[in-house]
Design a protein around this motif. Structure first.
Motif, PDB file in Angstrom:
ATOM      1  N   LYS A   5      -2.793  -1.280  11.096  1.00 14.12           N
ATOM      2  CA  LYS A   5      -1.619  -2.164  11.218  1.00 14.12           C
ATOM      3  C   LYS A   5      -0.562  -1.499  12.077  1.00 14.12           C
ATOM      4  CE  LYS A   5      -2.174  -4.523   6.824  1.00 14.12           C
ATOM      5  NZ  LYS A   5      -1.638  -4.711   5.471  1.00 14.12           N
ATOM      6  N   GLU A   6      -0.039  -2.285  12.968  1.00 12.65           N
ATOM      7  CA  GLU A   6       1.051  -1.803  13.807  1.00 12.65           C
ATOM      8  C   GLU A   6       2.011  -2.962  14.002  1.00 12.65           C
ATOM      9  OE1 GLU A   6       0.750   1.691  16.880  1.00 12.65           O
ATOM     10  OE2 GLU A   6       0.132  -0.156  17.802  1.00 12.65           O
ATOM     11  N   GLN A   7       3.290  -2.727  13.830  1.00 12.14           N
ATOM     12  CA  GLN A   7       4.306  -3.778  13.936  1.00 12.14           C
ATOM     13  C   GLN A   7       3.969  -4.934  13.004  1.00 12.14           C
ATOM     14  OE1 GLN A   7       6.977  -3.338  16.060  1.00 12.14           O
ATOM     15  NE2 GLN A   7       6.098  -1.361  16.552  1.00 12.14           N
ATOM     16  N   ARG A  33       0.538  14.383   5.720  1.00 13.40           N
ATOM     17  CA  ARG A  33      -0.023  13.588   6.802  1.00 13.40           C
ATOM     18  C   ARG A  33      -1.520  13.841   6.869  1.00 13.40           C
ATOM     19  NH1 ARG A  33       3.384  11.194   9.453  1.00 13.40           N
ATOM     20  NH2 ARG A  33       1.748  10.437  10.813  1.00 13.40           N
ATOM     21  N   GLU A  88      -7.028  15.297  17.709  1.00 11.28           N
ATOM     22  CA  GLU A  88      -6.878  14.234  18.696  1.00 11.28           C
ATOM     23  C   GLU A  88      -7.501  14.657  20.007  1.00 11.28           C
ATOM     24  OE1 GLU A  88      -2.980  12.731  18.590  1.00 11.28           O
ATOM     25  OE2 GLU A  88      -3.266  11.385  20.284  1.00 11.28           O
ATOM     26  N   GLY A 129       7.823   3.145  13.163  1.00 10.56           N
ATOM     27  CA  GLY A 129       6.585   3.670  12.588  1.00 10.56           C
ATOM     28  C   GLY A 129       5.662   4.295  13.610  1.00 10.56           C
ATOM     29  N   THR A 130       5.930   4.042  14.886  1.00  3.78           N
ATOM     30  CA  THR A 130       5.068   4.622  15.914  1.00  3.78           C
ATOM     31  C   THR A 130       5.489   6.044  16.258  1.00  3.78           C
ATOM     32  OG1 THR A 130       6.489   3.580  17.538  1.00  3.78           O
ATOM     33  CG2 THR A 130       4.468   2.426  16.967  1.00  3.78           C
ATOM     34  N   GLY A 177      -6.007  15.567  11.392  1.00 10.38           N
ATOM     35  CA  GLY A 177      -6.834  14.931  12.412  1.00 10.38           C
ATOM     36  C   GLY A 177      -6.803  15.698  13.714  1.00 10.38           C
ATOM     37  N   ALA A 223      -1.369  18.961  16.693  1.00 10.05           N
ATOM     38  CA  ALA A 223      -1.333  17.563  17.148  1.00 10.05           C
ATOM     39  C   ALA A 223       0.018  16.946  16.848  1.00 10.05           C
ATOM     40  CB  ALA A 223      -2.442  16.772  16.454  1.00 10.05           C
ATOM     41  N   GLU A 276      -1.909   6.137   9.208  1.00  8.95           N
ATOM     42  CA  GLU A 276      -1.519   5.308   8.072  1.00  8.95           C
ATOM     43  C   GLU A 276      -2.749   4.645   7.453  1.00  8.95           C
ATOM     44  OE1 GLU A 276      -0.248   1.513   8.624  1.00  8.95           O
ATOM     45  OE2 GLU A 276       1.044   1.403   6.876  1.00  8.95           O
ATOM     46  N   ILE A 312       6.143  16.471   3.369  1.00  9.36           N
ATOM     47  CA  ILE A 312       5.598  15.286   4.047  1.00  9.36           C
ATOM     48  C   ILE A 312       4.109  15.525   4.171  1.00  9.36           C
ATOM     49  CG2 ILE A 312       5.546  13.957   6.177  1.00  9.36           C
ATOM     50  CD1 ILE A 312       8.414  14.764   6.641  1.00  9.36           C
ATOM     51  N   ARG A 319      -1.825   6.793  17.329  1.00 13.83           N
ATOM     52  CA  ARG A 319      -2.324   7.775  16.375  1.00 13.83           C
ATOM     53  C   ARG A 319      -1.719   7.566  14.983  1.00 13.83           C
ATOM     54  NH1 ARG A 319      -3.447  13.417  15.671  1.00 13.83           N
ATOM     55  NH2 ARG A 319      -3.533  13.619  13.410  1.00 13.83           N
ATOM     56  N   LEU A 320      -0.411   7.277  14.937  1.00 14.31           N
ATOM     57  CA  LEU A 320       0.241   7.160  13.638  1.00 14.31           C
ATOM     58  C   LEU A 320      -0.269   5.961  12.860  1.00 14.31           C
ATOM     59  CD1 LEU A 320       3.924   8.132  14.396  1.00 14.31           C
ATOM     60  CD2 LEU A 320       2.021   9.531  13.661  1.00 14.31           C
ATOM     61  N   SER A 378      -8.529  -0.221   1.004  1.00 15.00           N
ATOM     62  CA  SER A 378      -8.178  -1.516   1.592  1.00 15.00           C
ATOM     63  C   SER A 378      -8.419  -1.563   3.084  1.00 15.00           C
ATOM     64  CB  SER A 378      -6.702  -1.831   1.309  1.00 15.00           C
ATOM     65  OG  SER A 378      -5.889  -0.800   1.815  1.00 15.00           O
ATOM     66  N   ARG A 379      -8.431  -0.432   3.741  1.00 11.75           N
ATOM     67  CA  ARG A 379      -8.509  -0.464   5.191  1.00 11.75           C
ATOM     68  C   ARG A 379      -9.915  -0.231   5.749  1.00 11.75           C
ATOM     69  NH1 ARG A 379      -3.614   0.039   7.664  1.00 11.75           N
ATOM     70  NH2 ARG A 379      -1.944  -0.577   6.274  1.00 11.75           N
ATOM     71  N   LYS A 397       3.031  15.646  19.729  1.00 12.57           N
ATOM     72  CA  LYS A 397       3.557  14.282  19.705  1.00 12.57           C
ATOM     73  C   LYS A 397       5.051  14.294  19.411  1.00 12.57           C
ATOM     74  CE  LYS A 397       2.865   9.771  17.531  1.00 12.57           C
ATOM     75  NZ  LYS A 397       2.892   9.002  18.752  1.00 12.57           N
ATOM     76  N   GLU A 453       0.820  -1.214   0.000  1.00 11.87           N
ATOM     77  CA  GLU A 453       0.000   0.000   0.000  1.00 11.87           C
ATOM     78  C   GLU A 453       0.858   1.271   0.000  1.00 11.87           C
ATOM     79  OE1 GLU A 453      -1.981  -0.751   3.716  1.00 11.87           O
ATOM     80  OE2 GLU A 453      -3.833  -1.340   2.721  1.00 11.87           O
ATOM     81  N   HIS A 454       2.132   1.146   0.366  1.00 13.69           N
ATOM     82  CA  HIS A 454       2.957   2.344   0.519  1.00 13.69           C
ATOM     83  C   HIS A 454       3.766   2.629  -0.740  1.00 13.69           C
ATOM     84  CE1 HIS A 454       2.491   3.256   4.878  1.00 13.69           C
ATOM     85  NE2 HIS A 454       1.891   2.089   4.799  1.00 13.69           N
ATOM     86  N   GLN A 457      -4.967   6.620   5.141  1.00 14.66           N
ATOM     87  CA  GLN A 457      -4.466   6.957   3.806  1.00 14.66           C
ATOM     88  C   GLN A 457      -4.814   5.888   2.771  1.00 14.66           C
ATOM     89  OE1 GLN A 457      -0.364   8.615   3.779  1.00 14.66           O
ATOM     90  NE2 GLN A 457      -0.524   8.339   5.988  1.00 14.66           N
ATOM     91  N   PHE A 458      -5.288   4.727   3.253  1.00 11.44           N
ATOM     92  CA  PHE A 458      -5.609   3.655   2.312  1.00 11.44           C
ATOM     93  C   PHE A 458      -7.059   3.195   2.528  1.00 11.44           C
ATOM     94  CE2 PHE A 458      -1.151   3.272   3.677  1.00 11.44           C
ATOM     95  CZ  PHE A 458      -0.556   3.685   2.501  1.00 11.44           C
TER      96      PHE A 458
END
Lengths: 396, 1021
Positions: B113-115, B44, B49, A40-41, B47, A93, B9, B42, B4-5, B16-17, A97, A14-15, B12-13
């Motif tokens: 998705k995370e990790q 982003r 929060e 990524g966090t 949003g 925001a 992510e 960049i 949040r990140l 599929s998400r 962070k 997707e990226h 943005q999709f």
């Protein structure tokens, strides 16, 4: 020694390249190679990862000494913040962070120290789960560093933080290893998903050697197809997949290029570092002295006079100051912050009470109402409005 | 929950998400914000929060803006239920529709998705409200000094508060950022995480709220329609105050570095914590507008009150608010036809409130009903009779909703119960009693009513039991139910009577182990033959019992027939284990059966003792008129038993004497047929063996050893003579064994120790044992003597001939430690020299040279120097390397002579000499001394490095330019004995090596000569 080099990069499904959070850089002429994986966090992870690898190939970190790393990360932070807009220009925001957590990244790096026709001596440095993997010519054994088994990838990796306040010398320890490479030995710098896949033997149907061989054979043009098939059929995790593959060769060929070496810092950098050290020494800033001195290698060739015990004392002060700040930070929002801070200060006061580097800390403690903290008038006068200590952050 | 990140992510999709079914959303795109960095832009997702969630601005496929709300903290499990109820409530309440936005909760809304791991998270999609937050609007109007807009805002806010109250809703997190001001000035509430509505009463509270709007004790805040009392008062007061004096904003508002307002609205948590010393409170208490002052006083008081007691002062906003609220409550109670609520809602202030007077008759009716209800409840509480309670019920209560469910039940089911008891309708009575007892138990019934109910219950139980038993068909159940029903007088039908009797009879017999088999079979057959058989189910166990009875009766019949024949065997054959439990068997029948059984058991077991004992009883039996009689075979068997028994008795008597000769004499042939005990048989065998072996010494010793190793070693009583003989033989045996042991161990001992011990042991043997010496024994004794002689000669430095005469190879095999290493080497040399002489005599030159090489000391060989030289010369003439190939090849650096041959395993063919010259080579001298090589020309000596190695040798020699080359190849046999030489690789070309002294000659083998023309090859043999 010559080496055939492949740079393999592909992103999560997707990226695209813009959101790839891995980074790699190399300077074969100086024998410098690095990969990093931005967490990524955290925000701007790719920018931080790219900063680290680019800094490594332009100004390599020569050892895993904690103070040397502290100095090197200072260079990295300076480059990193230069490349980002000022915090007040960030969306609120994002700003909060970023100020709170900064960016984080793992790092694996290789530096060629000697390059002879029959061998190359290299030094490996790594933190987190970005790995270096190698296989000797004619052997089927794949060795790796710093992680050795797939199970070790389950633990959250140690990352280098972009925020000075989040860096702890005692915690963020780089690991190092020496390696002697011979003709046809193959070494690979890989980020976590790929390294884990190789060490686990793919989805279990292959051996680590077979996986290593498959990756080593790839070219940039075939990498995307290989990764997509690996994800679909062979258990490769859907994560950014980056590798730099070096295959050592005795002779020059179409693909092989000569491996150069790096054994010391560049002269201009050494002069600048020495100038900064002497400035910190004149100001009596022992913490800064300790960090600038690093592991001392940078000053070995220079006629700098170091007094007996001078560096040891500077390191004690630096450790004490950083430890105190680390423990103090979570206490600041508590109702009994003054009492807790007073108890903490008592333990460190003998070492820090007269240190110029603890001036802003002492102002913070005095403002909290901690009794018996000496605040020099000069401290208050020198502090400009923009430099006032921010709650919960290290001030330098 | 993901961070949040991770949500950024996923947003943005959307294709599929997003899992929401709405394609408008799935094919839309989140709004992005761009950040410029040195490396480029960049992008982003944009949003906002909050404490629980992040809200994304999302553009649908058709371009409409929507708000997508994702939770980034773990929500309570009932979140989906709450949101479902809230959405429904908002839609149903007209007053709320204008101040809220509709939304949809998706439990499976978005994949995050995370990790590398995906997680499905909930998502709320709602209308995107364009406008400002309340704080932003206030900031704008105050900066403009726009009092009109501020008053309008305040008015809209009051309407919103009243609308919420009218709908009994509380927001839970009223704050400047959760109240949006549309472009047309209408207010909208957003963020419904903490909302209270009546359907959520009893749910655990959701702790939402920002401290600049909340009471200091926010954590104890009630979760009901008063939840917002404090925060609504804060906003109301602030808006009223700002509408009156917009400059307050400049003095008290908190702005960030960019001049943007924070999320507080004049007041902060510090003001609420200490209102007495708050500068803002002080100023507002002095405000010109009375309503501002009153609201401020209310707020100040609320700060100091416990949060549970804080109420919003609606009366300040509307003077008739109290009347209206009271009347509204009354009307709701009347609409619900709730008499108790009507009485409660009739407040004193309504008595003079005109619009409430029309409800007065309904209030009166409610009062009468409640009085009657109190009276009836008193009767219920005090009375102990259901009939009395029902009698005291007042019909005015018909139709009231004040009666509880239990009271309604009491009325209906109580009446039903009493009627059913009267009619003896047990089933209805029990149903009514069960319904009644859910609420009251049976305490409302008098003793008589309870007894009647108990009887009905018992009757019902028996009926039920009988029905169930019939349904099951089980014999036991039917029999027991029948017996109980019969006792209770609940007579079933005639058919059921028959069925019950059949089951009861069979069950009675089948459960009695001593029951008569015939009676049991009769009852069993009665069931089987009955037309009702299909209704009764005989269990497998019961069927087995009946079949057992049948088999046992058959066995009894067979036995009786056999007894009638009077034959012992017939009776024994008619025996059946079933007869053991047969109660119909007569004692005399049992006795005869037992006799036959025992007789044949004894025959089977070959038990003569039992047979002898039974013999007398059988003879008496045969004498009676009906008694059992023995057949001739049985008589024969009995007689045999008696004979054997007599023989055995005699044997036992002898055994008791313990004298082996008597025991052996008592051995009768019949004993062999008998089952003697193991001990008896062993003792008999030992006694017999003693008698047989007495005259044979070796056999007697063997007997004695066997006896001593057996458990009966002390059993026999031997005579003194026998005892003496046994002891003498035993002692001799021990001496012999000692001798044999010496022979086995002594040869291993060093030097003369072994032979001497052997001869000493031999000398100690008594005369009587000499005859036991075998040829091997005598040979060993002879070898011991020779060994001592050999040692003597060696010590005396005797001549080789003497040593050779006494030595045999077997001597050292028998006595391996006889000689020390010096003696052994000397002996070996002597033997080798002997062998050398023998080889010389036999003209075996090869062997001579090999032996000479094996002798390291040259002085030993001096005597044989001439013979060895002769042998070397003669042998050398026979030596020749096989497979010699020569080739002369041209090359740039001169011609090359290429020579190859094979090495064989011959240890004497280890050296090869190659000589070459362009001129013809002279004959080579024999023997050849190393100094002579210089005169020959070019040469090379090649040696094989191993003593017996084989393989191919090959040389490539540069010989210069020539067209013809003369070459000689021959083996070399050096005079190397007496030097201890071993193979060494030597390659020489005009130089002497150091491996052989210059004065020792080489003997040349057969010379192979060739003249090579350039470019040719020659094979030599």
């Amino acid at each position: 020694m010559f080496a055939e080099i492949s740079i393999l990069e592909y992103w999560k499904s997707e990226h695209d390249l813009n959101t790839l959070e891995d980074a790699c850089a190399l300077d074969a002429g100086r024998g410098l190679f690095a990969v990093a994986d931005g967490a990524g966090t955290t925000l701007f992870a790719r920018q931080w990862a790219m900063t680290l690898v680019e800094l490594f190939v332009s100004c390599p970190l020569l050892s895993a000494d904690p103070f040397e790393l502290d100095w090197w990360l200072g260079q990295a932070r300076a480059r990193y913040t230069e490349g980002l807009p000022a915090p007040e220009r960030l969306p609120p925001a994002v700003r909060q962070k970023w100020q709170r957590e900064g960016s984080q990244a793992t790092l694996a790096a290789l530096r060629v120290v000697e390059s002879e026709p029959e061998y190359a001596l290299v030094k490996l440095l790594a933190i987190g789960d970005s790995c270096l993997l190698w296989r000797r010519a004619g052997s089927e054994v794949v060795e790796s560093f710093p992680l050795r088994s797939p199970a070790e990838f389950d633990r959250p990796p140690l990352c280098l933080p972009s925020q000075a306040a989040l860096f702890r010398r005692s915690f963020h320890r780089l690991q190092e290893q020496w390696l002697r490479l011979g003709p046809n030995d193959c070494v690979m710098l890989a980020t976590d998903a790929l390294a884990r896949w190789i060490l686990a033997g793919g989805d279990g149907s292959l051996t680590p050697n077979q996986c290593f061989e498959l990756v080593a054979r790839q070219m940039p043009s075939s990498w995307q197809t290989f990764v997509e098939e690996g994800r679909a059929l062979r258990g490769l995790a859907d994560d950014d997949c980056t590798a730099v593959v070096l295959t050592c060769r005795r002779t020059l060929s179409e693909r092989a290029i000569l491996l150069g070496t790096t054994q010391s810092y560049q002269a201009t950098l050494l002069q600048e570092r020495r100038r900064a050290f002497e400035e910190a020494r004149r100001a009596g800033d022992r913490r800064r002295m300790a960090v600038l001195y690093g592991d001392g290698t940078a000053f070995q060739e220079q006629d700098l006079v170091i007094l007996p015990g001078e560096i040891e004392l500077a390191r004690c002060v630096a450790e004490a100051l950083d430890e105190l700040l680390w423990q103090l930070r979570p206490l600041l929002n508590r109702a009994d912050a003054a009492e807790q801070a007073a108890l903490l200060w008592q333990s460190y006061a003998p070492l820090l009470a007269a240190e110029p580097c603890s001036a802003s800390l002492r102002r913070t403690l005095a403002a909290l109402g901690v009794p018996g903290v000496a605040v020099e008038i000069n401290d208050s006068e020198e502090a400009q409005p923009g430099e006032r200590p921010v709650r919960g952050e290290r001030t330098e | 929950m993901p961070g949040r990140l991770a949500f950024d992510e996923a947003m943005q999709f959307p294709r599929s998400r997003l899992l929401v079914p709405d394609p408008e959303l799935r094919e839309g795109q989140v709004e992005m914000v761009e950040i410029k960095t040195r490396r480029g832009l960049i992008r982003r997702p944009w949003g906002l929060e909050g404490g629980f969630a992040v809200v994304y601005k999302f553009r649908t496929r058709s371009g409409q803006a929507r708000a997508l709300r994702c939770f980034h903290v773990d929500m309570k499990p009932d979140t989906e239920e709450r949101y479902r109820r809230i959405a429904a409530y908002f839609a149903a309440q007209t007053a709320l529709q204008a101040v809220t936005v509709p939304f949809t909760y998706y439990r499976e809304g978005i994949v995050v998705k995370e990790q590398g791991r995906g997680e499905v998270c909930p998502l709320i999609a709602m209308e995107w409200v364009e406008g400002r937050t309340l704080c932003e609007a206030v900031h704008l109007y105050c900066n403009q000094g726009n009092r009109v807009a501020l008053r309008e805002l305040s008015q809209r806010w009051q309407e919103l508060v009243l609308a919420m109250r009218a709908s009994r809703m509380a927001h839970g997190d009223l704050a400047g950022s959760n109240i949006l001001v549309r472009d047309d000035g209408r207010l909208v509430l957003v963020d419904y995480d903490g909302v209270y509505i009546p359907p959520l009463a009893g749910y655990p509270p959701v702790l939402a709220g920002q401290e600049d709007y909340q009471h200091p004790q926010m954590r104890q805040r009630p979760y009901n329609e008063e939840t917002d009392a404090f925060s609504a008062l804060v906003i109301t007061t602030a808006l009223k105050a700002l509408a009156s004096d917009p400059t307050l904003w400049q003095r008290y508002a908190r702005l960030d570095a960019q001049g943007n307002p924070s999320e507080s609205l004049l007041f902060t948590a510090e003001d609420f914590a200490d209102p007495q010393h708050s500068r803002l409170f002080q100023e507002l208490l002095r405000a010109r507008e009375p309503l501002v002052r009153k609201l401020t006083e209310e707020l100040q008081a609320a700060c100091l009150q416990p949060v549970q007691q804080v109420c919003f002062p609606f009366a300040l906003l509307d003077p008739n608010y109290g009347y209206k609220q009271a009347l509204k409550g009354l009307q709701e109670a009347i609409a619900n036809d709730d008499d108790e609520a009507i009485i409660r809602a009739w407040q004193p202030l309504l008595e003079k409130y005109g619009p409430a007077q029309s409800a007065l008759p309904r209030v009166e009716l409610a009062r009468r009903r409640l009085a009657a209800l109190r009276s009836w409840r008193a009767t219920i509480a005090s009375s102990a009779s259901l009939a009395a309670i029902l009698a005291s019920y007042d019909s005015v209560l018909d139709g009231t909703r004040a009666l509880t469910e239990s009271e309604r039940c009491l009325l209906s089911e109580g009446r039903r119960l009493l009627e059913a008891l009267t009619r003896r309708d047990d089933e209805t009575a029990l149903e009514a009693a069960a319904a009644l007892s859910q609420y009251y138990g049976l305490k409302l019934l008098s003793a008589q009513e309870q007894a009647q109910l108990q009887e009905a219950r018992e009757r019902q139980r028996l009926r039920q039991s009988w029905r169930e038993a019939r349904r099951s068909g089980e014999i036991e159940a039917v029999a027991l139910a029948y017996l109980q029903a019969q006792r209770a007088g609940l007579l079933p039908s005639e058919e059921e009577e028959r069925l019950g009797k059949l089951a009861a009879r069979f069950w009675e017999l089948v459960t009695d182990p001593a029951a008569d088999d015939e009676a049991l079979l009769e009852a069993y057959e009665a069931i089987a033959l009955s037309p009702l058989a299909a209704e009764l189910h005989i269990s497998a166990e019961q069927r087995q019992r009946a079949e057992l009875a049948e088999r046992r009766l058959a066995a009894l019949a067979r036995l009786r027939m056999a007894l009638g024949s009077r034959r012992l065997r017939a009776v024994a054959e008619a025996d059946d284990p079933l007869l053991e439990t047969c109660t119909a068997l007569a004692p005399e029948e049992k006795e005869r059966l037992e006799l036959a059984r025992r007789f044949y058991a004894a025959v089977e077991a070959n038990d003569d003792a039992s047979l002898v004992m039974l013999g007398e009883q059988l003879e008496q039996e045969a004498a009676t008129s009906t008694g059992l009689r023995l057949s001739p075979e049985e008589w024969t068997r009995l007689e045999l038993a008696r004979k054997r028994w007599r023989a055995y008795s005699r044997f036992l008597s002898a055994l008791h004497s313990r004298q082996p000769r008597l025991i052996a004499a008592a051995a009768h042939p019949l004993l062999a047929e008998m089952q003697l005990s193991a001990n008896e048989r062993t003792l008999l065998e030992l006694a017999q063996e003693f008698v047989a072996a007495y005259e044979d010494d070796r056999r007697l010793v063997a007997f004695y050893e066997r006896l001593l190793s057996s458990p009966h070693s002390a059993f026999f009583q031997f005579s003194p003579e026998e005892q003496q003989r046994l002891h003498l033989l035993w002692k001799q045996e021990q001496q012999w064994r000692t001798f044999e042991q010496v022979l086995a161990t002594a040869p291993q001992e060093p030097a003369e120790e072994g032979p001497r011990r052997i001869l000493a042991a031999y000398n100690a043997l008594p005369e009587a044992l000499l005859e036991r010496l075998s040829a091997e024994h005598r040979c060993l004794l002879e070898q011991a003597r020779q060994a001592l002689e050999l040692l003597h000669l060696l010590r005396q430095e005797a001549s080789p001939e003497q040593l050779a005469a006494i030595y045999t190879p077997e001597l050292l095999e028998t006595f391996p430690s006889l000689l020390n290493s010096v003696q052994r080497q000397r002996l070996e040399r002597v033997l080798l020299l002997q062998e050398l002489q023998r080889a010389w005599r036999a003209c075996d030159y090869r062997r001579m040279l090999l032996i000479a090489r094996a002798i390291p000391q040259p002085q030993e060989l001096e005597r044989y120097g001439l013979q060895l030289r002769v042998a070397a010369r003669r042998l050398a003439e026979m030596l020749q390397p096989p497979g010699v190939l020569l080739a002369l090849r041209p090359a740039i650096d001169g011609n090359h002579l290429i020579i190859s041959w094979r090495w064989t395993t011959d240890p004497l063919l280890r050296h090869v000499l190659i000589c070459w010259h362009t001129q013809a080579l002279p004959p080579l001298p024999q023997p050849l001394y190393p100094g002579q090589l210089e005169q020959i020309g070019h040469y090379r000596i090649v040696s094989h490095p191993e003593p017996a190695g084989q393989g191919t040798a090959s040389l490539n020699l540069t010989v210069g330019s020539c067209t013809l080359l003369h070459v000689v190849v021959c083996a070399l046999l050096p005079e190397d004995w007496g030097q201890g030489t071993s193979g060494r690789f030597v390659e020489q070309d005009g130089r002497l090596s150091d491996w052989q002294a210059a004065d020792r000659p080489w003997w040349l083998g057969r010379a192979l000569c060739a003249s090579l023309v350039l470019g040719t090859e020659v094979a030599l043999s």
